[in-house]
Design an enzyme around this catalytic site. Structure first.
Site, PDB file in Angstrom:
ATOM      1  N   ASP A  23       4.634   2.871  -2.294  1.00 27.17           N
ATOM      2  CA  ASP A  23       4.409   3.817  -1.193  1.00 27.17           C
ATOM      3  C   ASP A  23       5.269   3.428   0.003  1.00 27.17           C
ATOM      4  O   ASP A  23       5.134   2.339   0.558  1.00 27.17           O
ATOM      5  CB  ASP A  23       2.931   3.801  -0.804  1.00 27.17           C
ATOM      6  CG  ASP A  23       2.526   4.992   0.036  1.00 27.17           C
ATOM      7  OD1 ASP A  23       3.385   5.534   0.764  1.00 27.17           O
ATOM      8  OD2 ASP A  23       1.342   5.379  -0.023  1.00 27.17           O
ATOM      9  N   HIS A  54       3.078   7.522  -2.488  1.00 27.82           N
ATOM     10  CA  HIS A  54       2.179   8.226  -1.575  1.00 27.82           C
ATOM     11  C   HIS A  54       1.476   9.423  -2.210  1.00 27.82           C
ATOM     12  O   HIS A  54       0.275   9.632  -2.007  1.00 27.82           O
ATOM     13  CB  HIS A  54       2.985   8.680  -0.351  1.00 27.82           C
ATOM     14  CG  HIS A  54       2.169   8.869   0.880  1.00 27.82           C
ATOM     15  ND1 HIS A  54       1.546   7.827   1.530  1.00 27.82           N
ATOM     16  CD2 HIS A  54       1.876   9.982   1.600  1.00 27.82           C
ATOM     17  CE1 HIS A  54       0.908   8.281   2.589  1.00 27.82           C
ATOM     18  NE2 HIS A  54       1.096   9.591   2.653  1.00 27.82           N
ATOM     19  N   SER A  72      -3.888   9.598   3.697  1.00 23.44           N
ATOM     20  CA  SER A  72      -2.822   9.514   4.675  1.00 23.44           C
ATOM     21  C   SER A  72      -3.333   9.783   6.088  1.00 23.44           C
ATOM     22  O   SER A  72      -4.131   9.004   6.602  1.00 23.44           O
ATOM     23  CB  SER A  72      -1.692  10.458   4.273  1.00 23.44           C
ATOM     24  OG  SER A  72      -0.505  10.147   4.950  1.00 23.44           O
TER      25      SER A  72
END
Length: 401
Positions: free
Chosen positions: A344, A377, A174
């Site tokens: 995601d 995610h 991320s």
């Protein structure tokens, strides 16, 4: 009308940003207090691994902690190159240690013979020191992810490189992918790296599908002066939880499922490990960092922090608009492994496709793509099956580079 503005990113690199907030009130009552022990004693040595605590000071004075796992659980010393693991927003290096040793990337890499190093971003619990400032000082929080690109990442990589005298592999998740991509686009750090594996890659951010996130972005950027007055932002029950609860009410959403609403429906998280997560997270960030991320959603650009007027931008950059990070400038021969998920809602598939368009001239034998349809995610760092689906391919990629 809901636009694509800002705080989206607050949640963005957070793999669990809003999950924190939704459960924080209940979790706070049972959450154990931090001890003074470092990550080595709290998380690694308890699993039977050797662990070393290291410190590195950035050029602008932040004292960052690094943890090193120089051997596997068997005690056999690493015989493969170093690997630096970089976490995302509102978390720290413990993200790579949440699951069992058979499921967590840091343990898996150590057991496979890699020399594992864990980085911790400025402002988090174990990287909260500074040569002259305190977290109580406003100036301490005067940074965004630009400074992570310019100072934190080079400091951590240089320390590992100088300590081991070896080039290393890099793994980011991320926000840890955004800082790496931005550095690579300026052709920084390549002399210390063998390759980079980027999980849930974040670069372009304006196609995220989550309506609550978009509303959160609107509300956050619309009152950025107020938020900047807070300087330090931590998703706790006094600030962020109320903020997010208001969003849930506005959209008539059930806040009990905020994790899925914001990160996407994670398929493979072991719910029995959640208490471990809650006992360690969330970690603070600067409000300026969140506003910077929000600007990316609003403008659709991957740019340095916008100070809001031409005079201040000229003062900082010598030009009226913040300079762009050009992803197409990433050296075509640098080995990259990108893995993204079909569920995601932070590293959106369409945004990743824009990144891949930027990388269209990358040497085909130097760019490995792994798309996982049912991953969201948090699955990339907390999925119980991530070893087979993500980590084994990463190690094969490292062995080839």
């Amino acid at each position: 009308m809901i636009t694509r503005m800002s705080m989206m990113n607050m949640i963005l690199a957070s793999q669990l940003l809003v999950f924190f907030i939704c459960v924080i009130a209940e979790a706070h009552a049972r959450k154990t207090l931090y001890t003074d022990d470092g990550i080595c004693k709290r998380m690694v040595e308890t699993q039977g691994y050797t662990c070393e605590e290291h410190k590195v000071t950035t050029v602008d004075g932040y004292i960052l902690s690094l943890q090193r796992m120089p051997a596997g659980r068997s005690g056999k010393a690493a015989d493969k190159p170093p690997v630096l693991l970089q976490h995302g927003l509102f978390i720290d290096a413990i993200t790579w240690l949440f699951n069992t040793p058979e499921e967590s990337l840091a343990y898996i890499l150590a057991d496979k013979g890699f020399d594992v190093w864990l980085a911790n971003t400025r402002g988090t619990k174990y990287s909260s020191a500074h040569t002259s400032l305190s977290p109580n000082d406003m100036a301490y929080w005067d940074w965004s992810w630009d400074e992570l690109v310019s100072y934190d990442l080079p400091a951590s990589l240089s320390y590992v490189f100088n300590h081991t005298a070896q080039k290393m592999h890099y793994v980011g998740h991320s926000l840890g992918t955004l800082t790496a991509l931005a550095a690579f686009s300026e052709e920084q750090l390549m002399n210390m790296l063998r390759s980079a594996a980027l999980l849930s890659p974040i670069a372009h951010l304006n196609q995220i599908m989550s309506q609550p996130t978009k509303l959160a972005a609107d509300l956050f950027i619309a009152n950025d002066v107020y938020w900047l007055g807070l300087h330090e932002f931590i998703p706790n029950e006094n600030v962020a939880s109320k903020f997010l609860e208001g969003i849930c009410r506005s959209l008539k959403l059930n806040c009990s499922d905020l994790m899925a609403i914001f990160t996407g429906p994670n398929c493979c998280i072991n719910s029995s490990r959640i208490n471990i997560f809650l006992n360690n997270e969330p970690q603070p960030s600067s409000t300026k960092n969140l506003i910077h991320l929000s600007q990316m959603i609003r403008t659709g650009k991957i740019a340095k922090y916008d100070y809001g007027n031409e005079e201040q931008n000229i003062q900082h950059y010598g030009e009226a608009s913040p300079p762009l990070y050009d992803m197409a400038s990433i050296p075509n021969g640098f080995p990259l492994f990108l893995s993204y998920g079909g569920q995601d809602m932070l590293s959106d598939v369409n945004d990743v496709k824009l990144l891949l368009t930027d990388l269209k001239d990358h040497h085909k034998n130097k760019l490995v793509l792994l798309f996982i349809e049912n991953y969201a995610h948090a699955d990339f760092v907390m999925g119980v099956n991530a070893k087979q689906i993500v980590y084994d391919p990463i190690m094969a990629f490292f062995n080839d580079n």
